[in-house]
Scaffold this motif. Structure first.
Motif, short mmCIF file in Angstrom:
data_model
loop_
_atom_site.label_atom_id
_atom_site.label_comp_id
_atom_site.label_asym_id
_atom_site.label_seq_id
_atom_site.Cartn_x
_atom_site.Cartn_y
_atom_site.Cartn_z
N LYS A 158 0.96 -1.15 -0.05
CA LYS A 158 0.10 0.07 0.00
C LYS A 158 0.95 1.11 -0.04
N LYS A 159 1.86 1.26 0.92
CA LYS A 159 2.53 2.71 1.09
C LYS A 159 3.09 2.94 -0.36
N ASP A 160 3.90 2.01 -1.09
CA ASP A 160 4.58 2.40 -2.30
C ASP A 160 3.33 2.69 -3.20
N ALA A 161 2.59 1.88 -3.49
CA ALA A 161 1.25 2.05 -4.37
C ALA A 161 0.66 3.34 -4.39
N ILE A 162 0.61 3.75 -3.22
CA ILE A 162 -0.17 5.16 -2.92
C ILE A 162 0.99 6.32 -3.29
N ARG A 163 2.29 6.20 -3.11
CA ARG A 163 3.12 7.21 -3.30
C ARG A 163 3.30 7.22 -4.71
N PHE A 164 3.28 6.17 -5.36
CA PHE A 164 3.49 6.03 -6.84
C PHE A 164 2.34 6.68 -7.56
N GLY A 165 1.16 6.54 -6.95
CA GLY A 165 -0.02 6.84 -7.72
C GLY A 165 0.00 8.77 -7.86
N TRP A 166 0.15 9.02 -6.36
CA TRP A 166 -0.01 10.57 -6.16
C TRP A 166 1.34 11.25 -7.06
N GLU A 167 2.48 10.67 -7.02
CA GLU A 167 3.56 11.29 -7.45
C GLU A 167 3.63 11.41 -8.98
N PHE A 168 2.98 10.45 -9.58
CA PHE A 168 2.77 10.46 -11.05
C PHE A 168 1.85 11.39 -11.38
N LEU A 169 0.71 11.39 -10.79
CA LEU A 169 -0.32 12.38 -11.20
C LEU A 169 0.07 13.82 -10.99
N VAL A 170 0.72 14.25 -9.75
CA VAL A 170 1.05 15.58 -9.23
C VAL A 170 2.41 15.88 -10.13
N ASP A 171 3.42 15.24 -9.90
CA ASP A 171 4.73 15.73 -10.30
C ASP A 171 4.84 15.40 -12.04
N GLU A 172 4.52 14.32 -12.44
CA GLU A 172 4.69 13.83 -13.77
C GLU A 172 3.58 14.55 -14.57
N MET A 173 2.40 14.50 -14.14
CA MET A 173 1.30 14.99 -15.02
C MET A 173 0.84 16.36 -14.70
N GLY A 174 1.33 16.99 -13.63
CA GLY A 174 1.09 18.24 -13.25
C GLY A 174 -0.30 18.53 -12.80
N LEU A 175 -1.18 17.69 -12.27
CA LEU A 175 -2.40 17.88 -11.74
C LEU A 175 -2.16 18.56 -10.61
N PRO A 176 -2.98 19.60 -10.23
CA PRO A 176 -2.96 20.36 -8.95
C PRO A 176 -3.69 19.38 -7.69
N PRO A 177 -2.73 19.35 -6.65
CA PRO A 177 -3.35 18.59 -5.83
C PRO A 177 -4.81 18.80 -5.01
N ASP A 178 -4.91 20.24 -5.29
CA ASP A 178 -6.33 20.85 -4.52
C ASP A 178 -7.44 20.37 -5.53
N LYS A 179 -7.07 19.55 -6.69
CA LYS A 179 -8.28 19.24 -7.50
C LYS A 179 -8.39 17.66 -6.96
N LEU A 180 -7.72 17.05 -6.38
CA LEU A 180 -7.64 15.72 -6.10
C LEU A 180 -8.18 15.38 -4.95
N TRP A 181 -9.21 14.32 -4.88
CA TRP A 181 -9.74 13.56 -3.82
C TRP A 181 -9.50 12.08 -3.76
N VAL A 182 -9.44 11.37 -2.73
CA VAL A 182 -9.01 10.01 -2.51
C VAL A 182 -10.32 9.15 -1.71
N THR A 183 -10.75 8.22 -1.95
CA THR A 183 -11.38 7.38 -1.50
C THR A 183 -10.80 5.98 -0.99
N VAL A 184 -11.18 5.43 0.33
CA VAL A 184 -10.96 4.17 0.99
C VAL A 184 -11.86 3.32 1.26
N PHE A 185 -11.83 1.96 1.57
CA PHE A 185 -12.81 1.17 1.82
C PHE A 185 -13.14 1.38 3.29
#
Length: 900
Positions: free
Chosen positions: A105-132
């Motif tokens: 979980k730790k690395d999967a979550i880190r990879f997901g956030w890092e790719f979208l924010v740092d690689e794709m340039g998506l603004p963090p304030d536009k992102l939400w997350v859901t969990v079980f």
């Protein structure tokens, strides 16, 4: 980052995960190899299923891929929404990263956030997350670990972490096996994306497009057993999926996937074909989007070996294609166009998927053939459908009969969902239950049903009372067995009534259940065995046939000749050995034929049916056009090469997973037992098969194709002979050639040239005869038809009758007469074997006053025939030749009326 193309996004994703130790994997085929249970590959994890379950080991523990997917059948069916929403597709690409017992979980979550924010340039304030959020009813705990990682490791504010139930945030591979909670990354597109849901937007749980699920991270951490108990996996794994089309829309700053550069060129091409502008009309825009999406699915499916047909995967493709063609018709595209839309897909996607370019010709031919076939029936089907709708408009009955829906499907090729779509456009529905009843009745009659439907109850009773029939005939043709049951049949009122009986006397024919038995029961395309049966007290009987009525029940049709056959008796069974051997040859040759067809024509070739008899074999297969003579010769040559190689025929038993991993060919939709039989022929063929076979391919001896024909659109049929049958056929042909050569006074080697010369001579003589007839008709025999011409208002007009000239020579004859007259109007009628033909020619200088078609119609109004044509020339035939004199006078009257 808005200037990033979808191709660049795909490549950045794969490179990012390669940088983090992941092995890049090519996309799995859309048709999952050796898996008859899965319609299409619909997720990135499909190619890693055995790795996740531990049944397969790879030399890496991290992987990444861009997987081509199709969701257009079964529970993942978005077909009706495609083109009318911003995000539904039949074909899409799924970006994914996978961990097989490596990171969690730790690395999967880190990879997901890092790719979208740092690689794709998506603004963090536009992102939400859901969990079980857990499920107390099933004993599933909430995923507090994931929520804590998002908050503490990534820095997501607690109010932007939402908890949802099992429906949204828990994933399972099946009812049992690996499963676990998942976490979704959501992108807020803002208030510019309006919500049309009743009651207004419900935030992250709303079905509207404002809150867009971009990435799903699945944490496979449990193994569920049949009782529902969850046990932690010893090596938890990661499976993630992110749609490239959605990500491209978010990165490129558009609110619809169709506005990305993945679809832009396709929609522009379709608009060019339709002669309209995208964005000018919402209804036409939807049609352009449907065609673009369906062209993608079509091109990729055909490239991966699927051809349109009436069953299984081919039927799903046919539905997609015909839906696109129907929308093309609504766009006022009158000519075949869908192949052009598919070519646009190839141009757009070939860099990432070079198999599209490799299969360009196949895609073009298959799409052209399907569209031409459907267009031939489309107008007729629409006419019938509109007639039914118009007849019901004034009534309160707004439901179309199920029988009509069924007839349109079987006769005109309208998939039921297409009929339902057209009906909805007109404010009607279809009677779905009635349609299902018609379809099930058709399946029962045609033998297309599965399971016990249509099986006489008496067989089910016999199976319940007796042990399953043991087949002992794979390696022997004789043996002892015990009579477990006898069934007598009687005919009454055209129906067969069956009843159990204890004995059968000489002269009676009964059905006998005997086990064990060396008699193969007809199934899987192979006919049943025949032979003899003997027993105590002088029992002698003929086995006329054997059928596998149910998977565990073989029934023998027995004619008692002497003595008495009784239940409980032990009997001696003997299969007719020569007949069985011929069946073996033909069945093994069928396997080699399929291998040769796939090798020479392409991987799109799949078995669609077969018949294996002692006298011949018949093999139906998917292919879009008739085989050329050179292709038939090549297939025949290749099968004979494999025969001469004398490959060993090896049979083994395994479970379905073992067969799939071995790469065995299996039929989609077929219901296989837990244990299956694999038949391997060297390294050329490996199929699941329960039939009887030779020991080596060399036993087949010889293979000859005797015919190739069409079964239905997209399905071809080959019939062939083997062994002694093939040798007999070759010898018969040699004898026939010898007799023909003797009759033509030439050698067999020169027969074709001699026959061609005679054909040419006959044609030449035919031409000379026609010329002589024309000479006779134009005065060579004492009569000059031109002398019969009448001058009407200064125009030379001739209507005349000739004998024996066929339609092919009439026009030339009429032109000669007109030239002889120096212009004017000529009508020539010919009678040949009581058949009337006529032509009319009008000088171009007169066509403003005289129309050849109208003049000839006047002739046929008298004789009773039909004709028509252009203003300067018309032709026709039929009617009563005896009325020709009256018709000729009518012709002169029409000309006179028009000119004066």
């Amino acid at each position: 980052m808005k200037d990033l193309s979808a191709d660049e996004i795909r490549e950045r994703f794969l490179r990012y995960f390669e940088k983090h130790g992941h092995r890049r994997q090519s996309s799995y085929p859309l048709v999952p190899p050796n898996d008859p249970t899965l319609l299409f590959t619909n997720a990135g994890m499909v190619q890693f299923k055995d790795v996740f379950t531990g049944e397969e080991k790879r030399d890496f523990t991290r992987a990444t891929s861009s997987q081509k997917c199709v969701r257009a059948g079964g529970k993942h069916n978005d077909l009706e929404n495609v083109g009318f929403t911003a995000r539904h597709h039949t074909f899409f690409e799924m970006l994914g990263n996978f961990s097989f017992g490596d990171y969690f979980k730790k690395d999967a979550i880190r990879f997901g956030w890092e790719f979208l924010v740092d690689e794709m340039g998506l603004p963090p304030d536009k992102l939400w997350v859901t969990v079980f959020g857990g499920d107390a009813g099933e004993g599933l705990p909430p995923d507090g670990e994931a929520a804590e990682l998002w908050e503490r490791e990534i820095g997501v504010r607690p109010e932007r972490i939402r908890r949802f139930g099992k429906k949204d945030n828990f994933w399972s591979m099946g009812d049992t096996g690996p499963c676990g909670p998942c976490s979704e990354i959501i992108y807020d597109q803002g208030e510019a994306v309006a919500c049309s849901e009743p009651g207004g937007c419900r935030g992250l749980g709303c079905e509207c497009d404002r809150y867009l699920e971009v990435w799903n991270l699945v944490f496979m951490q449990f193994d569920r057993d049949a009782g529902g108990t969850l046990t932690p996996l010893p090596a938890p794994s990661i499976d993630t999926g992110m749609g490239l089309e959605r990500l491209a829309a978010v990165v490129q700053g558009v609110h619809s996937n169709y506005d990305t550069d993945l679809f832009g060129p396709l929609i522009a091409r379709n608009a060019e074909i339709a002669g309209c502008a995208y964005g000018a009309d919402p209804d036409r825009d939807a049609g352009l989007r449907v065609v673009a999406d369906h062209a993608r699915a079509t091109a990729f499916l055909i490239a991966d070996g699927v051809l349109p047909s009436n069953e299984g995967r081919g039927y799903v493709l046919r539905r997609i294609m015909r839906r696109a063609i129907r929308h093309g018709a609504k766009l006022d595209i009158d000519e075949p166009f869908f192949h052009l839309a598919c070519q646009a897909v190839i141009e757009r996607m070939r860099a990432a998927y070079p198999e599209l370019d490799d299969k360009r010709s196949l895609i073009d031919k298959a799409v052209r053939t399907e569209e031409e076939t459907f267009r031939r029936t489309l107008d007729n089907g629409l006419r019938l459908l509109r007639r039914e709708i118009d007849a019901r408009r004034e009534s309160e009955d707004r439901v179309l009969p199920g029988k009509l829906v069924f007839d349109l499907q079987t006769r005109d090729g309208f998939p039921p969902d297409l009929t339902a779509l057209i009906a909805r456009e007109q404010g009607f529905a279809i009677d779905e239950p009635a349609y299902q009843r018609e379809w099930e009745r058709h399946q029962a009659v045609s033998g297309g049903g599965l399971g016990l439907e249509g099986i006489d109850e008496i067989y089910k009773q016999v199976l319940a009372d007796c042990e399953p029939t043991v087949f002992s005939g794979y390696d022997r043709t004789a043996g002892l067995g015990r009579v477990q049951a006898l069934i007598a049949s009687e005919q009454a009122d055209g129906k067969t009534a069956r009843r159990r009986t204890e004995r059968a006397k000489a002269g009676e024919i009964v059905e006998a259940v005997i086990s064990p038995t060396p008699f193969y029961g007809e199934t899987g395309g192979q006919v049943g065995d025949t032979g003899a049966l003997r027993g105590a007290s002088g029992l002698e009987a003929r086995v006329l046939d054997a059928k596998r009525i149910l998977p565990e029940l073989i029934v023998h049709r027995v004619e008692v000749q002497r003595g008495e056959l009784r239940t409980g008796d032990e009997v001696s069974l003997e299969v007719a050995p020569e007949r069985r051997q011929r069946i073996r040859l033909n069945h093994s040759a069928t396997h080699l034929l399929q291998a040769a067809l796939r090798e020479l024509l392409g991987s799109h070739v799949n078995q669609k049916g077969s018949l294996v008899e002692p006298g011949r074999l018949r093999f139906d297969f998917s292919h879009f056009e008739a085989l050329r003579a050179d292709e038939i010769a090549a297939v025949e040559r290749r099968v004979n090469e494999l025969i001469r190689q004398n490959l060993p025929v090896e049979v083994s038993e395994t479970d379905m997973e073992g067969a799939r991993r071995a790469g065995a060919t299996m039929l989609f939709g077929e219901k296989y037992a837990d244990r299956v039989r694999m038949v391997r022929m060297g390294d050329q063929s490996l199929e699941l098969c329960g039939g009887t076979h030779t020991e080596r391919t060399g036993d087949i001896g010889l293979f000859q194709i005797v015919s190739e024909s069409a079964v239905q659109a997209g399905v071809r049929r080959i019939e062939a002979l083997t062994g002694p049958g093939a040798l007999d056929a070759f010898q018969d042909q040699r004898a026939l050639f010898g007799r023909a050569a003797a009759a033509l006074r030439t050698s067999p080697a020169q027969l074709a040239e001699r026959a061609q010369a005679l054909v040419e001579r006959e044609r030449q003589l035919g031409r000379e005869v026609e010329q002589l007839k024309q000479q006779l008709a134009t005065g060579g025999g004492g009569r000059d038809p031109a002398s019969e011409a009448r001058s009407i208002a200064g125009v030379e007009v001739l209507a005349t009758r000739v004998e024996g000239i066929r339609m092919g020579g009439l026009r030339e004859f009429a032109d000669q007469l007109r030239d002889k007259l120096g212009g004017g109007v000529v009508m020539v009628a010919a009678v040949d074997k009581d058949k009337l033909s006529a032509v009319c020619t009008v000088g171009k200088e007169l066509t403003d006053r005289l129309k050849a078609g109208a003049l000839l119609k006047g002739v046929f109004d008298v004789t009773g025939g039909r004709g028509g044509g252009r203003p300067d020339f018309a032709q026709g035939g039929g009617g009563d030749p005896a009325k020709l004199p009256e018709a000729i006078e009518a012709f002169y009257s029409l000309v006179e009326k028009a000119l004066t």
